[in-house]
Motif scaffolding. Structure first.
Motif, PDB file in Angstrom:
ATOM      1  N   VAL A  13    -103.346 -31.497 -11.616  1.00  0.00           N
ATOM      2  CA  VAL A  13    -102.957 -30.410 -12.505  1.00  0.00           C
ATOM      3  C   VAL A  13    -102.954 -29.129 -11.684  1.00  0.00           C
ATOM      4  O   VAL A  13    -103.957 -28.798 -11.025  1.00  0.00           O
ATOM      5  CB  VAL A  13    -103.931 -30.277 -13.693  1.00  0.00           C
ATOM      6  N   VAL A  14    -101.833 -28.430 -11.697  1.00  0.00           N
ATOM      7  CA  VAL A  14    -101.665 -27.243 -10.858  1.00  0.00           C
ATOM      8  C   VAL A  14    -101.268 -26.058 -11.730  1.00  0.00           C
ATOM      9  O   VAL A  14    -100.323 -26.145 -12.521  1.00  0.00           O
ATOM     10  CB  VAL A  14    -100.596 -27.478  -9.765  1.00  0.00           C
ATOM     11  N   LEU A  15    -101.967 -24.956 -11.571  1.00  0.00           N
ATOM     12  CA  LEU A  15    -101.649 -23.702 -12.241  1.00  0.00           C
ATOM     13  C   LEU A  15    -100.857 -22.832 -11.273  1.00  0.00           C
ATOM     14  O   LEU A  15    -101.351 -22.497 -10.189  1.00  0.00           O
ATOM     15  CB  LEU A  15    -102.938 -22.990 -12.661  1.00  0.00           C
ATOM     16  N   VAL A  16     -99.632 -22.477 -11.652  1.00  0.00           N
ATOM     17  CA  VAL A  16     -98.782 -21.617 -10.832  1.00  0.00           C
ATOM     18  C   VAL A  16     -98.720 -20.251 -11.506  1.00  0.00           C
ATOM     19  O   VAL A  16     -98.229 -20.121 -12.629  1.00  0.00           O
ATOM     20  CB  VAL A  16     -97.367 -22.195 -10.674  1.00  0.00           C
ATOM     21  N   VAL A  17     -99.206 -19.235 -10.813  1.00  0.00           N
ATOM     22  CA  VAL A  17     -99.248 -17.871 -11.339  1.00  0.00           C
ATOM     23  C   VAL A  17     -98.026 -17.118 -10.810  1.00  0.00           C
ATOM     24  O   VAL A  17     -97.801 -17.074  -9.604  1.00  0.00           O
ATOM     25  CB  VAL A  17    -100.549 -17.164 -10.923  1.00  0.00           C
ATOM     26  N   GLY A  18     -97.281 -16.520 -11.724  1.00  0.00           N
ATOM     27  CA  GLY A  18     -96.009 -15.922 -11.330  1.00  0.00           C
ATOM     28  C   GLY A  18     -94.935 -16.985 -11.236  1.00  0.00           C
ATOM     29  O   GLY A  18     -94.089 -16.963 -10.340  1.00  0.00           O
ATOM     30  N   ALA A  19     -94.945 -17.908 -12.208  1.00  0.00           N
ATOM     31  CA  ALA A  19     -94.105 -19.105 -12.111  1.00  0.00           C
ATOM     32  C   ALA A  19     -92.631 -18.845 -12.338  1.00  0.00           C
ATOM     33  O   ALA A  19     -91.815 -19.727 -12.079  1.00  0.00           O
ATOM     34  CB  ALA A  19     -94.594 -20.165 -13.097  1.00  0.00           C
ATOM     35  N   HIS A  20     -92.262 -17.658 -12.832  1.00  0.00           N
ATOM     36  CA  HIS A  20     -90.833 -17.390 -13.028  1.00  0.00           C
ATOM     37  C   HIS A  20     -90.264 -16.471 -11.953  1.00  0.00           C
ATOM     38  O   HIS A  20     -89.100 -16.086 -12.011  1.00  0.00           O
ATOM     39  CB  HIS A  20     -90.559 -16.820 -14.420  1.00  0.00           C
ATOM     40  N   GLY A  21     -91.065 -16.108 -10.953  1.00  0.00           N
ATOM     41  CA  GLY A  21     -90.557 -15.313  -9.843  1.00  0.00           C
ATOM     42  C   GLY A  21     -89.824 -16.170  -8.837  1.00  0.00           C
ATOM     43  O   GLY A  21     -89.659 -17.387  -9.023  1.00  0.00           O
ATOM     44  N   GLY A  22     -89.375 -15.561  -7.750  1.00  0.00           N
ATOM     45  CA  GLY A  22     -88.582 -16.283  -6.757  1.00  0.00           C
ATOM     46  C   GLY A  22     -89.308 -17.473  -6.170  1.00  0.00           C
ATOM     47  O   GLY A  22     -88.885 -18.632  -6.336  1.00  0.00           O
ATOM     48  N   LEU A  23     -90.422 -17.227  -5.490  1.00  0.00           N
ATOM     49  CA  LEU A  23     -91.172 -18.329  -4.886  1.00  0.00           C
ATOM     50  C   LEU A  23     -91.907 -19.129  -5.948  1.00  0.00           C
ATOM     51  O   LEU A  23     -92.007 -20.359  -5.840  1.00  0.00           O
ATOM     52  CB  LEU A  23     -92.156 -17.799  -3.845  1.00  0.00           C
ATOM     53  N   GLY A  24     -92.433 -18.473  -6.976  1.00  0.00           N
ATOM     54  CA  GLY A  24     -93.168 -19.182  -8.011  1.00  0.00           C
ATOM     55  C   GLY A  24     -92.323 -20.245  -8.679  1.00  0.00           C
ATOM     56  O   GLY A  24     -92.776 -21.381  -8.897  1.00  0.00           O
ATOM     57  N   ARG A  25     -91.079 -19.897  -9.018  1.00  0.00           N
ATOM     58  CA  ARG A  25     -90.192 -20.861  -9.656  1.00  0.00           C
ATOM     59  C   ARG A  25     -89.881 -22.023  -8.717  1.00  0.00           C
ATOM     60  O   ARG A  25     -89.950 -23.196  -9.116  1.00  0.00           O
ATOM     61  CB  ARG A  25     -88.893 -20.178 -10.081  1.00  0.00           C
ATOM     62  N   ALA A  26     -89.538 -21.708  -7.472  1.00  0.00           N
ATOM     63  CA  ALA A  26     -89.215 -22.761  -6.509  1.00  0.00           C
ATOM     64  C   ALA A  26     -90.412 -23.668  -6.269  1.00  0.00           C
ATOM     65  O   ALA A  26     -90.273 -24.897  -6.189  1.00  0.00           O
ATOM     66  CB  ALA A  26     -88.747 -22.142  -5.198  1.00  0.00           C
ATOM     67  N   ALA A  27     -91.595 -23.081  -6.175  1.00  0.00           N
ATOM     68  CA  ALA A  27     -92.802 -23.871  -5.938  1.00  0.00           C
ATOM     69  C   ALA A  27     -93.136 -24.741  -7.134  1.00  0.00           C
ATOM     70  O   ALA A  27     -93.540 -25.903  -6.979  1.00  0.00           O
ATOM     71  CB  ALA A  27     -93.975 -22.947  -5.616  1.00  0.00           C
ATOM     72  N   ALA A  28     -92.975 -24.193  -8.354  1.00  0.00           N
ATOM     73  CA  ALA A  28     -93.258 -24.977  -9.552  1.00  0.00           C
ATOM     74  C   ALA A  28     -92.350 -26.204  -9.625  1.00  0.00           C
ATOM     75  O   ALA A  28     -92.805 -27.322  -9.928  1.00  0.00           O
ATOM     76  CB  ALA A  28     -93.081 -24.109 -10.795  1.00  0.00           C
ATOM     77  N   LEU A  29     -91.073 -26.020  -9.344  1.00  0.00           N
ATOM     78  CA  LEU A  29     -90.139 -27.148  -9.358  1.00  0.00           C
ATOM     79  C   LEU A  29     -90.515 -28.179  -8.288  1.00  0.00           C
ATOM     80  O   LEU A  29     -90.454 -29.393  -8.535  1.00  0.00           O
ATOM     81  CB  LEU A  29     -88.716 -26.643  -9.148  1.00  0.00           C
ATOM     82  N   ALA A  30     -90.902 -27.700  -7.102  1.00  0.00           N
ATOM     83  CA  ALA A  30     -91.285 -28.621  -6.031  1.00  0.00           C
ATOM     84  C   ALA A  30     -92.565 -29.371  -6.377  1.00  0.00           C
ATOM     85  O   ALA A  30     -92.693 -30.564  -6.099  1.00  0.00           O
ATOM     86  CB  ALA A  30     -91.453 -27.848  -4.720  1.00  0.00           C
ATOM     87  N   CYS A  31     -93.527 -28.672  -6.997  1.00  0.00           N
ATOM     88  CA  CYS A  31     -94.773 -29.329  -7.400  1.00  0.00           C
ATOM     89  C   CYS A  31     -94.499 -30.408  -8.444  1.00  0.00           C
ATOM     90  O   CYS A  31     -95.107 -31.482  -8.419  1.00  0.00           O
ATOM     91  CB  CYS A  31     -95.753 -28.298  -7.947  1.00  0.00           C
ATOM     92  N   ALA A  32     -93.596 -30.113  -9.379  1.00  0.00           N
ATOM     93  CA  ALA A  32     -93.243 -31.113 -10.392  1.00  0.00           C
ATOM     94  C   ALA A  32     -92.604 -32.334  -9.745  1.00  0.00           C
ATOM     95  O   ALA A  32     -92.916 -33.478 -10.105  1.00  0.00           O
ATOM     96  CB  ALA A  32     -92.309 -30.492 -11.424  1.00  0.00           C
ATOM     97  N   ARG A  33     -91.707 -32.111  -8.786  1.00  0.00           N
ATOM     98  CA  ARG A  33     -91.084 -33.239  -8.091  1.00  0.00           C
ATOM     99  C   ARG A  33     -92.111 -34.049  -7.324  1.00  0.00           C
ATOM    100  O   ARG A  33     -91.937 -35.256  -7.117  1.00  0.00           O
ATOM    101  CB  ARG A  33     -89.996 -32.727  -7.133  1.00  0.00           C
ATOM    102  N   ALA A  34     -93.205 -33.393  -6.897  1.00  0.00           N
ATOM    103  CA  ALA A  34     -94.261 -34.083  -6.149  1.00  0.00           C
ATOM    104  C   ALA A  34     -95.282 -34.744  -7.062  1.00  0.00           C
ATOM    105  O   ALA A  34     -96.282 -35.282  -6.588  1.00  0.00           O
ATOM    106  CB  ALA A  34     -94.961 -33.098  -5.214  1.00  0.00           C
ATOM    107  N   GLY A  35     -95.055 -34.693  -8.380  1.00  0.00           N
ATOM    108  CA  GLY A  35     -95.887 -35.440  -9.311  1.00  0.00           C
ATOM    109  C   GLY A  35     -96.945 -34.658 -10.053  1.00  0.00           C
ATOM    110  O   GLY A  35     -97.719 -35.244 -10.822  1.00  0.00           O
ATOM    111  N   ALA A  36     -97.019 -33.341  -9.855  1.00  0.00           N
ATOM    112  CA  ALA A  36     -98.051 -32.545 -10.518  1.00  0.00           C
ATOM    113  C   ALA A  36     -97.698 -32.278 -11.975  1.00  0.00           C
ATOM    114  O   ALA A  36     -96.530 -32.218 -12.354  1.00  0.00           O
ATOM    115  CB  ALA A  36     -98.244 -31.213  -9.796  1.00  0.00           C
ATOM    116  N   ARG A  37     -98.717 -32.103 -12.784  1.00  0.00           N
ATOM    117  CA  ARG A  37     -98.564 -31.550 -14.127  1.00  0.00           C
ATOM    118  C   ARG A  37     -98.808 -30.047 -14.003  1.00  0.00           C
ATOM    119  O   ARG A  37     -99.835 -29.632 -13.469  1.00  0.00           O
ATOM    120  CB  ARG A  37     -99.544 -32.189 -15.107  1.00  0.00           C
TER     121      ARG A  37
END
Length: 250
Positions: free
Chosen positions: A20-44
């Motif tokens: 389970v990963v908490l992404v802070v600033g998830a709708h910003g440039g890097l935050g959004r890209a990182a959230a999508l990558a974390c989801a592809r890597a199997g994280a909730r």
């Protein structure tokens, strides 16, 4: 600061499976890209940000890709320590665990001489970019300690640039995080909680667009180029960068 080779390999589909990963600033440039990558890597994912429509778009993209995400709208500027404690309690109630915390949220009004910076703007820059990051981390530490392997990642801007003239409270906050990472690492070295920093190169983001006098516009990269580095630090492989501020090549 430590630049640590080798660079991260592309994230695998199972790098964050079960986490389970908490992404802070998830709708910003890097935050959004990182959230999508974390989801592809199997994280909730728990997606934290202050702009609900943008959070919704990130959420929808994750779900459409087969991932799982929960929204948590919150404005870091106005949030109190009690608000962060409530966030940690809700994560515990819904997921029963927290394995990763990625700090991507940032606030920067633009290059301004300190002499002419509004006091409220100076305080806001220090708070959003440093104090709020620590308050949120502090609230989440009890949950992170309970994981077998957990990670807190602070995304930090280039200190050689942000210590220069006109960067104001934002630049001071970056230097503060440069001190926070090794300090917090030393205090948590005997625990399962890994502390690290990620220093990406210039990126094409809304924050970077606020800089009117810069020479790296042609060198700025897409934030997605650093998404796999976020996954790497949050995964078990990130142990190699524990206590360090990592400057990966995109």
């Amino acid at each position: 600061m430590n630049a640590v080779p080798p660079d991260a390999r592309p994230a695998t589909a199972a790098a964050l499976h079960g986490r389970v990963v908490l992404v802070v600033g998830a709708h910003g440039g890097l935050g959004r890209a990182a959230a999508l990558a974390c989801a592809r890597a199997g994280a909730r994912l728990v997606l934290l940000g202050r702009r609900v429509p943008k959070l919704n778009r990130v959420h929808d993209a994750i779900v459409q890709g087969g991932g799982e995400a929960t929204l948590y709208p919150l404005d870091l500027e106005g949030a109190s320590a009690d608000d962060y404690a409530e966030l940690a309690a809700r994560i515990e109630a819904e997921f029963g665990r927290l394995d990763g915390l990625l700090h991507c949220a940032a606030w920067f009004r633009g290059l301004t001489p300190l002499e002419h910076t509004e006091p409220a703007a100076f305080a806001r820059a220090l708070h959003v970019n440093l104090t709020a990051r620590w308050w949120l981390t502090q609230a989440c530490l009890p949950l992170l300690r309970r994981a077998a392997d957990s990670a807190v990642v602070f995304v930090i801007d280039d200190p050689d640039a942000t210590r220069q003239a006109y960067w104001g409270g934002y630049g001071i906050a970056q230097s503060g995080q440069q001190a926070l990472v090794p300090m917090l690492h030393a205090e948590l070295a005997a625990t399962p909680v890994r502390i690290s920093g990620l220093q990406p190169g210039p990126m094409r983001t809304a924050l970077r667009a606020q800089i009117s006098a810069e020479g790296d516009r042609g060198q700025a990269r897409d934030p997605g180029d650093y998404a796999d580095a976020c996954v790497h630090l949050l995964s078990a492989e990130g142990a190699a960068q524990r206590g360090r501020i990592w400057c990966p090549a995109p």
